[in-house]
Design an enzyme around this catalytic site. Structure first.
Site, PDB file in Angstrom:
ATOM      1  N   MET A   1      28.554   5.196 -28.128  1.00  0.00           N
ATOM      2  CA  MET A   1      29.563   4.746 -27.368  1.00  0.00           C
ATOM      3  C   MET A   1      30.998   4.759 -28.336  1.00  0.00           C
ATOM      4  SD  MET A   1      29.582   3.487 -23.554  1.00  0.00           S
ATOM      5  CE  MET A   1      29.296   1.876 -23.848  1.00  0.00           C
ATOM      6  N   CYS A   2      31.443   3.757 -28.507  1.00  0.00           N
ATOM      7  CA  CYS A   2      32.489   3.305 -29.716  1.00  0.00           C
ATOM      8  C   CYS A   2      33.817   3.213 -28.753  1.00  0.00           C
ATOM      9  CB  CYS A   2      32.888   4.412 -30.738  1.00  0.00           C
ATOM     10  SG  CYS A   2      31.414   4.419 -31.862  1.00  0.00           S
TER      11      CYS A   2
END
Lengths: 298, 250
Positions: A1-2
Site C-alpha cells: 500500500m503506502c
C-alpha cells in the site's frame, strides 16, 4: 500500500504552518503504511547558504564536534542542529559539494538524507506520529513539503529504505507502488555515473529524474519520461527547490486525490488526508488522470 | 419504502430538514457504532427510517451492509466502500465518493451527488447506482446485475468482465471499455476512447430504446439525455470462454 501526502503553498501566510499541516496529513495516512515514515520540507533558503541533512545510528558520537571538524576541512561558517537521529548542517552555499564529499569521511556511519538550499529530509522506521514527534515536524515552516508512510514490498524496512529519496540537490521523490524494471534502469544510470545507497526500486525512480534534470530537462519533461522508461505501478510525488509534481502510471490503480485552492495545492493518497486543510470544503478536488503529468513551480 | 421513483430522490434536502430525521455524528460516535445501528434496523424495524450522517471526513466503510428500507443521506465526501453490499436502502452521498462505492450492492439505490473514484459499483448484483459527476477507472468492473447511470464520463477499463446489468454513460468512456465482457449492456452517449478485447458496438433496437428510457428516468437523467443519442456496446462472444469446445474446462 503506502500513503503519500504533499502540500505546495501559494499563500505565504500559511508557511509557518506547513509542518503542522503536513504532519497531520501524514498521521491520517498511518494505516496505509505503518512501518516507516518520512517527510521532506522545503524551507525558505538562507542567502548564500546551503544545508545537508544527515542521519546516524549513533548520533551522540557522530554529531559531537562535527561542525568544527567540517569547518576545518571546508572552511567558512558551519553550523549544526541535531534533531534526534538527524542533523541539519548549514554551510556556505558554494561549499555544499565539498561538505557532501567530506562529511562521510569524517563520520563513516553517517547517511546523507538530502542536500540543497531549501530541502531537509527526516525519515525513520516507526509510526508516522512517532517519527513526526521525534523530529518536531509540526514546528517547521516552509514553502512546500512531501510525506510518505511506508508498507514495504520491494526492500527491507530500514531507515535508508524509507521515503522520500533524494538523489540530487533539492530534489526528492516519494512513491506508492512497485517498479518491475528497476534493476535494468539502475544499471543504466550507474553507467551514466549515478550512485545508489540502497537496492530500493524507488531510489531508482528518484535517480532517473535527477539524471534527466542534470541533462537539462525541466521537471515536467523529466516526469514525462517516467511514463516511457519506468515499468510497474507508481504514483510519484516529486519536489524540487521551487516545484511540486505528480504523475501516475497508465493503469493508475494506486489511489491519488488532489485539491487546489488559492492558498495551496495538496495531494493525498486518500481524501481524508486533506480534511483538516483550510478551505477544503470549497477546494477544487479531483483525481489526477493516468499517464498525465501535473506540476506547479513558483 | 423502497425508493425507485424520482420524486423523493431529486430533492435531497426534503428528506433531512424535517422532524424524525436521525442525525448521526460519525466523528463523535465512530464507524462501528454507525454500522451496528444501521444493521440493527434489519431485526428491529423502526419508524426512524430517515438518517443523516454528518462529520464524515472521508471515512471508509460508511453505511456498509445495510439491509433495511432506510433513506440515508451521507453529508460530505466518503472514503473506501461507502454503501457497499447495500440491500434495500436508498443511500445518497452529498459529496464525492472514494474507491469502491456501492461495491457488491444487492438492491436499493445509491446516489452520488459528486464524482466517484475507482471501481464504483464493482461486482454489484442488483439495485441502482447513480453518479451525477464523473466516475474514474474500472467503473462497473465485474458487475453482475446492477444498473449504473453516470451523468458524466467514466475512466479506463470500465465494465471489465461485466457479466450482466446495464451501464449508462451520458459522457465519454476511457480506454478498453468492456474488456472480456459477458452479457452486460453498455450504453455510451459520448466518445469511447477504445474498446477492450471482445467488446463491439451493437445495433440499438426498439427494446434498447425502451430499456434506456427507463434507466435514464430512474437514473435521474431523463431531462439530460435522450435514448436515441446513445450507442450500445456488448460482447462479441468470441473469446475462449465462449467457445463450445472449451466447455469441459469449466
Amino acid at each position: 500500500m503506502c500513503g503519500i501526502v504533499g502540500l505546495f503553498l501559494k499563500d505565504p501566510k500559511l508557511e509557518p504552518h506547513l509542518g503542522e499541516m503536513l504532519a497531520d496529513m501524514l498521521i491520517t495516512m498511518t494505516d496505509r503504511g505503518p512501518d516507516s515514515a518520512g517527510i521532506a520540507i522545503y524551507g525558505r533558503p538562507h542567502e548564500g547558504r546551503a544545508k545537508l541533512t544527515v542521519q546516524s545510528s549513533d548520533p551522540e558520537a557522530d554529531f559531537e564536534h562535527l561542525a568544527r571538524d567540517l569547518r576545518e576541512e571546508i572552511g567558512g561558517k558551519v553550523s549544526l542542529e541535531a534533531k534526534d537521529t538527524h542533523a541539519v548542517i548549514e554551510v556556505e552555499g558554494d561549499r555544499l559539494q565539498a561538505a557532501r564529499d567530506v562529511v562521510r569521511t569524517l563520520r563513516p556511519g553517517l547517511k546523507l538524507m538530502s542536500a540543497g538550499e531549501g530541502i531537509e529530509i527526516y525519515k525513520e522506521v516507526g509510526l508516522p506520529k512517532d517519527v513526526a514527534a521525534r523530529f518536531e515536524i509540526a514546528r517547521m515552516s516552509g514553502t512546500h513539503g512531501i510525506g510518505h508512510t511506508r508498507m514495504a514490498t520491494e526492500s527491507a524496512v530500514t531507515t535508508a529504505g524509507a521515503h522520500p529519496f533524494s538523489t540530487g540537490p533539492d530534489q526528492c521523490l516519494v512513491h506508492n507502488g512497485s517498479l518491475s524494471n528497476h534493476n535494468a534502469v539502475r544499471r543504466e544510470l550507474r553507467r551514466a555515473g549515478m550512485t545508489f545507497e540502497t537496492e530500493n526500486d524507488t531510489e531508482v525512480a528518484a535517480a532517473f529524474l535527477s539524471h534527466k534534470m542534470d541533462d537539462g530537462a525541466g521537471l515536467g519533461e523529466a516526469m514525462e519520461a517516467t511514463l516511457t522508461d519506468l515499468d510497474g505501478f507508481f504514483t510519484f510525488v516529486v519536489g524540487t527547490r521551487n516545484g511540486f509534481g505528480v504523475v501516475r502510471d497508465p493503469i493508475a490503480c494506486k489511489p491519488a486525490v488532489m485539491a487546489e485552492t488559492d492558498q495551496y495545492v495538496a495531494f493525498g493518497s486518500e481524501y481524508r488526508a486533506m480534511v483538516g486543510l483550510p478551505g477544503i470544503e470549497s477546494a477544487r478536488v479531483w483525481e489526477p488522470e493516468p499517464a498525465t503529468v501535473y506540476f506547479w513551480e513558483r | 419504502m423502497l425508493h425507485t421513483a424520482t420524486a423523493d430522490l431529486t430533492h435531497p434536502a426534503s428528506a433531512t430538514s424535517g422532524e424524525g430525521v436521525r442525525v448521526f455524528d460519525l466523528t463523535a460516535h465512530g464507524l462501528r457504532a454507525l454500522n451496528a445501528a444501521l444493521h440493527a434496523v434489519r431485526d428491529t424495524p423502526t419508524n426512524e427510517t430517515v438518517w443523516e450522517i454528518v462529520n464524515t471526513k472521508g471515512a471508509h466503510a460508511i453505511a456498509v451492509g445495510v439491509d433495511a428500507p432506510l433513506d440515508i443521506t451521507v453529508r460530505g465526501t466518503t472514503g473506501y466502500y461507502c454503501a457497499g453490499m447495500n440491500k434495500q436502502a436508498t443511500i445518497r452521498i452529498d459529496g464525492s465518493a472514494g474507491p469502491g462505492v456501492a461495491e457488491n450492492m444487492m438492491s436499493g439505490t445509491v446516489i452520488v451527488e459528486g464524482d466517484a473514484s475507482q471501481y464504483a459499483g464493482a461486482t454489484g448484483r442488483g439495485g441502482l447506482l447513480v453518479i451525477k459527476g464523473n466516475a474514474s477507472s474500472r467503473c462497473g468492473i465485474s458487475m453482475k446485475g446492477i444498473d449504473i447511470v453516470v451523468h458524466g464520463s467514466i475512466g479506463h477499463m470500465s465494465a471489465f468482465m461485466a457479466q450482466t446489468g446495464n451501464l449508462v454513460v451520458l459522457g465519454d468512456a476511457g480506454d478498453a471499455l468492456g474488456d472480456s465482457l459477458y452479457e452486460a449492456r453498455l450504453f455510451v452517449r459520448g466518445s469511447v476512447k477504445s474498446l477492450g478485447a471482445d467488446c463491439i458496438e451493437k445495433e440499438m433496437r426498439p427494446e434498447h430504446h425502451a430499456l434506456l428510457e427507463d434507466l435514464l428516468r430512474r437514473g435521474l437523467a431523463d431531462g439530460k439525455a435522450k435514448p436515441e443519442e446513445f450507442r450500445r456496446y456488448g460482447s462479441a462472444r468470441r473469446l475462449y470462454t465462449f467457445h463450445v469446445d472449451n466447455a469441459s474446462s469449466y
